[in-house]
Design a protein around this motif. Structure first.
Motif, PDB file in Angstrom:
ATOM      1  N   ILE A  88       0.767  -1.342  -0.062  1.00 40.59           N
ATOM      2  CA  ILE A  88      -0.091  -0.108   0.037  1.00 40.59           C
ATOM      3  C   ILE A  88       0.970   1.275   0.117  1.00 40.59           C
ATOM      4  CG2 ILE A  88      -1.597   1.384   1.331  1.00 40.59           C
ATOM      5  CD1 ILE A  88      -2.731  -1.475   2.542  1.00 40.59           C
ATOM      6  N   VAL A  89       1.960   1.156   0.605  1.00 38.80           N
ATOM      7  CA  VAL A  89       2.781   2.410   0.939  1.00 38.80           C
ATOM      8  C   VAL A  89       3.187   3.093  -0.206  1.00 38.80           C
ATOM      9  CG1 VAL A  89       5.173   1.546   1.005  1.00 38.80           C
ATOM     10  CG2 VAL A  89       4.374   3.466   2.806  1.00 38.80           C
ATOM     11  N   ARG A  90       3.339   2.051  -1.365  1.00 38.27           N
ATOM     12  CA  ARG A  90       3.835   2.756  -2.790  1.00 38.27           C
ATOM     13  C   ARG A  90       2.787   3.507  -3.467  1.00 38.27           C
ATOM     14  NH1 ARG A  90       5.260  -2.227  -6.025  1.00 38.27           N
ATOM     15  NH2 ARG A  90       4.580  -0.533  -7.694  1.00 38.27           N
ATOM     16  N   ARG A  91       1.641   3.302  -2.945  1.00 39.93           N
ATOM     17  CA  ARG A  91       0.157   3.932  -3.557  1.00 39.93           C
ATOM     18  C   ARG A  91       0.240   3.781  -5.124  1.00 39.93           C
ATOM     19  NH1 ARG A  91       1.003  10.028  -1.167  1.00 39.93           N
ATOM     20  NH2 ARG A  91       0.654   9.486   0.936  1.00 39.93           N
ATOM     21  N   PRO A  92       0.284   2.497  -5.491  1.00 36.72           N
ATOM     22  CA  PRO A  92       0.333   1.696  -6.611  1.00 36.72           C
ATOM     23  C   PRO A  92      -0.915   2.096  -7.294  1.00 36.72           C
ATOM     24  CG  PRO A  92      -0.001  -0.050  -5.303  1.00 36.72           C
ATOM     25  CD  PRO A  92       0.063   1.303  -4.342  1.00 36.72           C
ATOM     26  N   LYS A  93      -1.324   1.819  -8.732  1.00 35.12           N
ATOM     27  CA  LYS A  93      -2.314   2.010  -9.445  1.00 35.12           C
ATOM     28  C   LYS A  93      -3.308   1.048  -9.150  1.00 35.12           C
ATOM     29  CE  LYS A  93      -1.415   4.994 -13.467  1.00 35.12           C
ATOM     30  NZ  LYS A  93      -1.470   5.023 -14.820  1.00 35.12           N
ATOM     31  N   CYS A  94      -2.578  -0.195  -8.934  1.00 34.67           N
ATOM     32  CA  CYS A  94      -3.673  -1.348  -8.653  1.00 34.67           C
ATOM     33  C   CYS A  94      -3.090  -2.290  -7.866  1.00 34.67           C
ATOM     34  CB  CYS A  94      -4.411  -2.038  -9.744  1.00 34.67           C
ATOM     35  SG  CYS A  94      -3.506  -1.853 -11.111  1.00 34.67           S
ATOM     36  N   PHE A  95      -3.690  -3.291  -7.284  1.00 38.20           N
ATOM     37  CA  PHE A  95      -3.189  -4.185  -6.368  1.00 38.20           C
ATOM     38  C   PHE A  95      -3.338  -5.705  -7.029  1.00 38.20           C
ATOM     39  CE2 PHE A  95      -3.814  -1.215  -3.116  1.00 38.20           C
ATOM     40  CZ  PHE A  95      -2.638  -1.207  -2.482  1.00 38.20           C
ATOM     41  N   LEU A  96      -2.433  -6.512  -7.015  1.00 39.15           N
ATOM     42  CA  LEU A  96      -2.637  -7.989  -7.658  1.00 39.15           C
ATOM     43  C   LEU A  96      -2.261  -8.816  -6.323  1.00 39.15           C
ATOM     44  CD1 LEU A  96      -0.984  -7.684 -10.883  1.00 39.15           C
ATOM     45  CD2 LEU A  96      -3.402  -7.075 -10.312  1.00 39.15           C
ATOM     46  N   MET A  97      -3.170  -9.574  -5.953  1.00 45.30           N
ATOM     47  CA  MET A  97      -2.962 -10.410  -4.689  1.00 45.30           C
ATOM     48  C   MET A  97      -3.249 -11.980  -5.262  1.00 45.30           C
ATOM     49  SD  MET A  97      -4.633  -8.417  -1.589  1.00 45.30           S
ATOM     50  CE  MET A  97      -4.738  -6.622  -1.620  1.00 45.30           C
ATOM     51  N   ASP A  98      -2.257 -12.685  -4.796  1.00 45.32           N
ATOM     52  CA  ASP A  98      -2.190 -14.466  -5.133  1.00 45.32           C
ATOM     53  C   ASP A  98      -2.198 -15.015  -3.880  1.00 45.32           C
ATOM     54  OD1 ASP A  98      -2.275 -16.695  -6.389  1.00 45.32           O
ATOM     55  OD2 ASP A  98      -0.242 -16.333  -7.240  1.00 45.32           O
ATOM     56  N   GLU A  99      -3.827 -15.560  -3.477  1.00 44.34           N
ATOM     57  CA  GLU A  99      -3.826 -16.104  -2.277  1.00 44.34           C
ATOM     58  C   GLU A  99      -3.173 -15.522  -1.167  1.00 44.34           C
ATOM     59  OE1 GLU A  99      -5.624 -19.192  -2.340  1.00 44.34           O
ATOM     60  OE2 GLU A  99      -5.907 -20.041  -4.314  1.00 44.34           O
ATOM     61  N   PRO A 100      -3.389 -14.381  -0.689  1.00 39.79           N
ATOM     62  CA  PRO A 100      -2.714 -13.885   0.325  1.00 39.79           C
ATOM     63  C   PRO A 100      -2.921 -14.376   1.616  1.00 39.79           C
ATOM     64  CG  PRO A 100      -4.283 -12.390  -0.583  1.00 39.79           C
ATOM     65  CD  PRO A 100      -4.235 -13.163  -1.482  1.00 39.79           C
ATOM     66  N   LEU A 101      -3.986 -14.956   1.604  1.00 39.68           N
ATOM     67  CA  LEU A 101      -4.415 -15.335   3.085  1.00 39.68           C
ATOM     68  C   LEU A 101      -4.073 -16.983   3.413  1.00 39.68           C
ATOM     69  CD1 LEU A 101      -7.668 -13.471   3.607  1.00 39.68           C
ATOM     70  CD2 LEU A 101      -5.270 -12.891   3.858  1.00 39.68           C
ATOM     71  N   GLY A 102      -3.633 -17.364   1.983  1.00 39.39           N
ATOM     72  CA  GLY A 102      -3.622 -18.992   1.989  1.00 39.39           C
ATOM     73  C   GLY A 102      -2.706 -19.691   3.233  1.00 39.39           C
ATOM     74  N   THR A 103      -1.837 -18.893   3.681  1.00 42.33           N
ATOM     75  CA  THR A 103      -0.941 -19.851   4.895  1.00 42.33           C
ATOM     76  C   THR A 103      -1.639 -19.648   6.310  1.00 42.33           C
ATOM     77  OG1 THR A 103       0.447 -17.921   4.970  1.00 42.33           O
ATOM     78  CG2 THR A 103       1.238 -19.712   3.730  1.00 42.33           C
ATOM     79  N   LEU A 104      -2.566 -18.671   6.365  1.00 37.73           N
ATOM     80  CA  LEU A 104      -3.397 -18.387   7.752  1.00 37.73           C
ATOM     81  C   LEU A 104      -4.289 -19.529   8.150  1.00 37.73           C
ATOM     82  CD1 LEU A 104      -4.129 -14.640   7.192  1.00 37.73           C
ATOM     83  CD2 LEU A 104      -1.979 -15.750   8.069  1.00 37.73           C
ATOM     84  N   ASP A 105      -4.338 -19.602   9.411  1.00 35.81           N
ATOM     85  CA  ASP A 105      -5.305 -20.551   9.952  1.00 35.81           C
ATOM     86  C   ASP A 105      -6.750 -20.068   9.920  1.00 35.81           C
ATOM     87  OD1 ASP A 105      -6.057 -19.070  12.137  1.00 35.81           O
ATOM     88  OD2 ASP A 105      -4.245 -20.042  13.236  1.00 35.81           O
ATOM     89  N   ALA A 106      -7.695 -21.055   9.946  1.00 38.11           N
ATOM     90  CA  ALA A 106      -9.051 -20.749   9.491  1.00 38.11           C
ATOM     91  C   ALA A 106      -9.722 -19.306  10.296  1.00 38.11           C
ATOM     92  CB  ALA A 106      -9.926 -21.643   9.765  1.00 38.11           C
ATOM     93  N   GLU A 107      -9.424 -19.173  11.458  1.00 36.99           N
ATOM     94  CA  GLU A 107      -9.739 -18.152  12.365  1.00 36.99           C
ATOM     95  C   GLU A 107      -9.310 -16.829  11.755  1.00 36.99           C
ATOM     96  OE1 GLU A 107      -9.760 -16.844  17.003  1.00 36.99           O
ATOM     97  OE2 GLU A 107      -9.128 -18.922  16.446  1.00 36.99           O
ATOM     98  N   PHE A 108      -7.850 -16.636  11.750  1.00 34.00           N
ATOM     99  CA  PHE A 108      -7.208 -15.563  11.222  1.00 34.00           C
ATOM    100  C   PHE A 108      -7.580 -15.069   9.728  1.00 34.00           C
ATOM    101  CE2 PHE A 108      -3.276 -14.665  13.828  1.00 34.00           C
ATOM    102  CZ  PHE A 108      -3.678 -13.447  14.171  1.00 34.00           C
ATOM    103  N   ARG A 109      -7.922 -16.344   8.945  1.00 32.57           N
ATOM    104  CA  ARG A 109      -8.401 -15.895   7.450  1.00 32.57           C
ATOM    105  C   ARG A 109      -9.853 -15.228   7.468  1.00 32.57           C
ATOM    106  NH1 ARG A 109      -6.756 -20.859   3.684  1.00 32.57           N
ATOM    107  NH2 ARG A 109      -8.029 -19.905   1.963  1.00 32.57           N
ATOM    108  N   GLU A 110     -10.593 -15.718   8.643  1.00 29.71           N
ATOM    109  CA  GLU A 110     -11.804 -14.910   8.542  1.00 29.71           C
ATOM    110  C   GLU A 110     -11.950 -13.135   8.885  1.00 29.71           C
ATOM    111  OE1 GLU A 110     -15.906 -16.105  10.873  1.00 29.71           O
ATOM    112  OE2 GLU A 110     -14.932 -17.724   9.971  1.00 29.71           O
TER     113      GLU A 110
END
Ligand code: ATP
Length: 365
Positions: free
Chosen positions: A148-170
């Motif tokens: 975010i800090v770069r203030r880019p034109k857009c964000f591309l996210m590839d399964e960014p929550l994939g490694t989190l456990d179910a509770e954190f994911r929510e």
């Protein structure tokens, strides 16, 4: 912020087609989820938008500028990976500020933007902590901060929550959507998890073997699935399919499952006799003593607020979402009432939805 337009994008790896003729537009400030099972071409699509993979053919436009052959660094896009490597020897502040430091931004400006970003992500209190001792959720927030800090034109996210456990994911699903509501950054988010896509996205592209089967709002893909694949992939449990042999006439409002007549949304197509499937979501099935469609209760799954009951009919198993306190016994014959306004019909040979008044509503919004 920016609009991303993808036109007839295609990617071959040797003889294998990973992405086939993909076209879609992510409007300025929109959140698009690319949803599908492993290997369907989500990451490849994202990597082409990012400039990390060259398409075999097709175009990528950022704010109407053709960037298809621009290097990743010339695209002003931030990419958040599943396993975002933070610099372990740096504290949170330095990790977030690093992209600005490498761009040669002045120290005072870095400090200001890092603190602004930390406030947005509610991690101001850990700015001076080492990243090595942080919990998964905070690490992910730091990774997001760095994007975010770069203030880019857009964000591309590839399964960014994939490694989190179910509770954190929510928690993070909720936080990511909140963040999006605050900064309105055009976002493309890759996931195989329908719950993440439904909870966060403005639009969902459901992918299957390199092809976008349906592109629409979460409501459209859920209520008016364009194909049996989408109807099956979205929804938990998925849509029920009751197969039958028949032709269809345009204007028909009734079909026959064996000898049972069922009212359906007005059919807007003609079909030669062949195999069709009636599609019904579990929440649109009710137990009714008088309903002519009958079957034997096979089993049930208690979910607290309701229960999913499986009923074996002559046309196949039907799952019904019924009140948690509804009583029945295994093996008992019950009647099933289907909500006729919500039914889909599919052509089993093509797997595609048969046009009907239900789908016409979708086209007119
Ligand atoms: P996953 O979540 O498992 O990454 P995905 O939907 O993101 O799935 P992709 O990573 O885009 O799928 O891969 C699509 C297909 O292309 C897969 O069958 C994959 O094996 C293949 N593929 C991806 N990259 C390459 C490559 N560099 N060379 C050859 N085949 C590749």
């Amino acid at each position: 912020m920016a609009e991303i337009r993808v036109e007839n994008l295609r990617k071959q790896f040797g003889d294998f087609t990973a992405v086939e003729d993909s076209s879609f537009t992510v409007h300025d400030g929109e959140f698009l989820a690319l949803l599908g099972p492993s290997g369907c071409g989500k990451t490849t699509t994202l990597r082409m938008i990012a400039g990390l993979e060259l398409p075999t053919s097709g175009k990528i436009l950022l704010d109407d500028e053709d960037v298809t052959f621009n290097r990743a660094s010339a695209r002003d896009i931030a990419f958040v990976f599943q396993l975002f490597a933070l610099y372990p020897h740096m504290n949170v502040r330095k990790n977030i500020g690093f992209p600005l430091l490498s761009q040669g931004v002045a120290k005072a400006e870095i400090r200001k933007r890092v603190e602004e970003t930390a406030r947005l992500l509610q991690i101001g209190h850990i700015l001076d902590r080492s990243v090595s001792g942080l919990a998964g959720g905070d690490r992910q927030r730091v990774a997001l901060g760095r994007a975010i800090v770069r203030r880019p034109k857009c964000f591309l996210m590839d399964e960014p929550l994939g490694t989190l456990d179910a509770e954190f994911r929510e928690v993070m699903v909720h936080e990511l959507r909140e963040l999006h509501n605050r900064i309105h950054a055009t976002t493309v988010y890759v996931t195989h998890d329908q719950h993440e896509a439904m909870a966060m996205a403005d639009k969902i592209a459901v992918m299957n073997h390199g092809i976008i089967e349906q592109y629409g709002t979460p409501q459209e893909v859920y209520n008016r699935p364009a194909s049996m694949y989408v109807a099956d992939f979205i929804g938990s449990p998925p849509m029920n399919f009751l197969k039958f042999q028949s032709g269809l006439e345009s204007g028909a409002t009734t079909i026959r499952l064996g000898d049972v007549p069922i009212s359906v949304p007005e059919v807007h197509a003609v079909r030669e006799p062949g195999e069709l499937a009636l599609g019904v979501r579990p929440e649109h099935v009710r137990f009714s003593d008088t309903a002519p469609l009958r079957g034997a209760v096979y089993g049930s799954e208690y979910l607290g607020t309701n229960q999913i009951v499986s009923v074996e009919t002559a046309q196949g198993m039907v799952k019904a979402r019924v009140p948690a306190d509804l009583n029945f016994t295994i093996g008992e014959t019950v009647g099933l009432d289907l909500n006729s306004d919500k039914l889909s019909l599919f052509d089993c040979a093509s797997g595609k939805a048969v046009p009907s008044s239900l789908y016409a509503e979708a086209r007119h919004g």
